[in-house]
Each structure stands twice: as structure tokens, then as C-alpha cells.
Design an enzyme around this catalytic site. Structure first.
Site, PDB file in Angstrom:
ATOM      1  N   SER A 171       0.838  -1.196   0.000  1.00 42.80           N
ATOM      2  CA  SER A 171       0.000   0.000   0.000  1.00 42.80           C
ATOM      3  C   SER A 171       0.882   1.258   0.000  1.00 42.80           C
ATOM      4  O   SER A 171       1.658   1.467  -0.920  1.00 42.80           O
ATOM      5  CB  SER A 171      -0.958  -0.039   1.195  1.00 42.80           C
ATOM      6  OG  SER A 171      -1.955   0.937   1.076  1.00 42.80           O
ATOM      7  N   ASP A 292     -10.304  -3.694  -5.088  1.00 41.44           N
ATOM      8  CA  ASP A 292      -9.717  -2.725  -4.159  1.00 41.44           C
ATOM      9  C   ASP A 292     -10.259  -1.328  -4.461  1.00 41.44           C
ATOM     10  O   ASP A 292     -10.117  -0.834  -5.578  1.00 41.44           O
ATOM     11  CB  ASP A 292      -8.199  -2.750  -4.316  1.00 41.44           C
ATOM     12  CG  ASP A 292      -7.464  -1.910  -3.285  1.00 41.44           C
ATOM     13  OD1 ASP A 292      -8.114  -1.126  -2.569  1.00 41.44           O
ATOM     14  OD2 ASP A 292      -6.228  -2.040  -3.205  1.00 41.44           O
ATOM     15  N   HIS A 322      -8.357  -4.840  -0.519  1.00 36.81           N
ATOM     16  CA  HIS A 322      -7.087  -4.121  -0.392  1.00 36.81           C
ATOM     17  C   HIS A 322      -6.002  -4.925   0.328  1.00 36.81           C
ATOM     18  O   HIS A 322      -4.844  -4.937  -0.094  1.00 36.81           O
ATOM     19  CB  HIS A 322      -7.321  -2.793   0.339  1.00 36.81           C
ATOM     20  CG  HIS A 322      -6.093  -1.941   0.463  1.00 36.81           C
ATOM     21  ND1 HIS A 322      -5.429  -1.433  -0.634  1.00 36.81           N
ATOM     22  CD2 HIS A 322      -5.404  -1.521   1.562  1.00 36.81           C
ATOM     23  CE1 HIS A 322      -4.400  -0.723  -0.223  1.00 36.81           C
ATOM     24  NE2 HIS A 322      -4.343  -0.775   1.089  1.00 36.81           N
TER      25      HIS A 322
END
Length: 354
Positions: A171, A292, A322
Site C-alpha cells: 500500500s 480494491d 485491499h
């Protein structure tokens, strides 16, 4: 004291002693409070029923260290090394926004170490067990420099100079890894990126007018927790319902609204990164869940298409959210882990930096 905001958190509290309830509900803005919380919850966390914590730690040597960096901040770091097997390569992990390297990543690191890799990670300033106001990033570039400083000291050690080194970013950590590459273009043998923050999904960005107001306020009150979050975005982090219920056990996770200054820094970082995808020149493994709505899968596709290196691979996981390594069904988590290890095995046998 922070209020309990979800049914899952209330369930966790119901099973705690009065002492643990006090720690769980306390203000974790400063590092000493976060360190006390971690010590109190460490055994409970590692005993939760999550597939990552069921992975064996046999044959894995771990070490935890606090060091003061060049900016005078006490930084927490951890390493996981195979005790007896040949060291294939070292992996330097960049965690995501709000997170820490001492919870879910523990299981990932064990798996990688048991597969022959030395794994190194740190908590960024303002996150986990490191110094700094919780969840606050006053400068994204300074954060990247802090991470480079830490990993460079590891790579400079004689015992690691002759083994390949890889970045693993998740991320926001994916954006950090790419920025490390821009600053050290020939220093790494490759990067594996999990749902990298190259661009926020549209649902994450406030309306244009609201955004302009928040930008103005951020210049005066950067530490204020004011950035709005949609409920559907929160629900899209963990796909597996049972794993969603376990999330509150990650007591060091920053759970409040993003601070204005942090949100502004991340927005600027992604806008700059979008303009530099053609500069990416190291071998890449890019992994993204197709469902996501936190980081935009289309940006991972753009990274794959624009990166000027030929050695690149894009893995898209159908229906996945995610948190590919934390919140998916067990079979997806192990699939992603397998993809990472297979890619590392292939590339760790190559001696030359790119």
C-alpha cells in the site's frame, strides 16, 4: 479515552481484563503509550486465529532493536533470519499507512525467513513503536529518507553485501519503495509491490470543494484529524468477515480519521508518483486486488505498462480487496505469499543489480 466505534472492538473489550481494557482504550498518540500497549497485547495478538499466526516460527531467528536515527528519533526495527539455511537474499519491508511491522507482518516474515530470506522492517516515525505523533507524516520525502537511512545501514554490513536485496512494499509502503528506487536507482535487485499506492481510488478523495477547504486548513492545523472517510471504504479493507472481526487486535494500528497534514502529503506523493512511472527501472512484481477501492488497481496496471524495465509481472486477484496478505480468505493469502516467494526465488539467483 477513545470511544469504541465498532461491534468488533466491543467484542474484543469484553474478553479483556480491566487493565487491558484501559490500555486498549487509551490515547496512543505518543510512542511510550504505544509501546506499553504492545507489551500488554503481544501474547494475545500472536495467539489469535489467523492463518498468518499459525505459520511455524521454527528455524527463524528474530531480533528487535531501538535505534536513534540522524533526526534524533528513536526508531523500532525487527529482523527475521533463517537460523541454519543458506541466505538467498535480504528483503526490506515497507509497511502500509497506519500500520506496524509487529502484527500481521510477523507471519509473513516468518514464512519468508523459513524460505531462506533475511527479512528486515521498521516502524516509520509516527507509526507503531517508533517516535512521533501517531499517524502524522509532516513530510513524505523525509519519511522516505528515514527508511533509506535504516535499510542502507543493514545493506552496508559485510555479511549482506554479497547477497541480492529486494524491496517489499504494501500500500503506502509501495509508494515508499518506488521513491527509494528513484533515489537509489541501482541499489536493489527488484521490488515486490502489494496494492501499491500509486493513486488513490476515487472513493478515497473528497469532493473538489471539500478538498480545497481541507488543504487550506491543513496549512494552519496539519495535525488535526478531519479528513472524512466513507463507511464503504472501511468495509472494503478486509474481504473475509472473520478476519475483519480480528482487526481490532492490532492495537497499534492508527484507527482515527487521517490527519490533515498526512493526507495532504500522501496526495502530493501520489500525484508526483503518477508522473514518474516511466522512470521505474528495476524488476517488478505488482500485485493488486481487482475489487480494491482504497488504492486504484488501474494505477498498478499503468505502472506495469509504463515502467521501462522488461522484467515485470502483474498479478491481479479476482474479487480481492485491499489487504491481500491480511484480510482475504486463507487460500488467497497463501496464493499471494506463494507468488511472492516464487518471484523472489527466481530473481535471487541473479547476481547483478539492475
Amino acid at each position: 479515552m477513545a470511544a469504541i466505534t465498532t461491534k468488533e472492538q466491543q467484542v474484543v473489550v469484553n474478553y479483556m481484563s480491566e487493565e487491558l481494557q484501559t490500555i486498549f482504550l487509551s490515547n496512543l498518540d505518543e510512542a511510550p503509550a504505544r509501546r506499553r500497549a504492545r507489551e500488554a497485547f503481544k501474547d494475545i495478538q500472536l495467539a489469535i486465529d489467523h492463518c498468518l499466526f499459525r505459520l511455524s516460527s521454527d528455524g527463524v531467528k528474530t531480533k528487535e532493536v531501538y535505534e536513534v536515527n540522524s533526526r534524533g528519533l528513536k526508531i523500532f526495527s525487527k529482523s527475521w533470519l533463517p537460523e541454519s539455511s543458506h541466505l538467498k537474499a535480504i528483503i526490506c519491508y515497507c509497511h502500509g499507512y497506519a500500520d506496524t511491522c509487529t502484527f500481521y507482518f510477523e507471519g509473513v516474515a516468518r514464512k519468508l525467513a523459513s524460505s531462506g530470506y533475511g527479512v528486515f522492517a521498521l516502524d516509520y516515525p509516527g507509526f507503531g513503536l517508533s517516535d512521533g505523533l501517531h499517524g502524522y507524516i509532516p513530510s513524505f520525502e523525509s519519511l522516505v529518507n528515514d527508511v533509506i537511512e535504516h535499510f542502507s545501514k543493514i545493506k552496508e554490513q559485510k555479511k549482506y553485501q554479497d547477497v541480492p536485496s529486494f524491496l517489499l512494499g504494501e500500500s503506502m509502503g509501495g509508494a515508499i519503495a518506488l521513491n527509494i528506487h528513484f533515489k537509489q536507482p541501482a541499489a536493489w535487485n527488484g521490488a515486490a509491490l502489494i496494492a501499491p499506492l500509486c493513486k488513490f481510488a476515487e472513493d478515497m478523495i473528497p469532493h473538489w470543494l471539500v478538498k480545497q477547504i481541507l488543504i487550506g486548513v491543513a496549512k494552519v492545523l496539519p495535525k488535526t484529524k478531519l479528513v472524512p472517510q466513507k463507511e464503504e471504504v472501511k468495509d472494503n479493507i478486509f474481504r473475509d468477515v472473520n478476519k475483519r472481526k480480528l482487526a481490532p487486535y492490532n492495537v497499534l494500528l492508527y484507527k482515527d480519521k487521517p490527519r490533515l497534514g498526512t493526507a495532504l502529503e500522501l496526495l502530493k506523493a501520489t500525484q508526483e508518483l503518477e508522473q514518474r512511472l516511466e522512470e521505474v527501472s528495476l524488476p517488478l512484481l505488482i500485485m493488486h486486488g481487482e475489487a480494491d477501492i482504497i488504492t486504484d488497481p488501474s494505477a498498478s496496471k499503468a505502472l506495469y505498462e509504463k515502467a521501462k524495465v522488461k522484467d515485470k509481472k502483474l498479478c491481479l486477484y479476482k474479487d480481492a480487496f485491499h489487504t491481500l496478505l491480511e484480510g482475504e480468505p486463507d487460500e488467497t493469502i497463501f496464493h499471494v505469499l506463494g507468488d511472492i516467494i516464487s518471484w523472489l526465488d527466481e530473481h535471487s539467483s541473479r547476481k547483478n543489480k539492475y
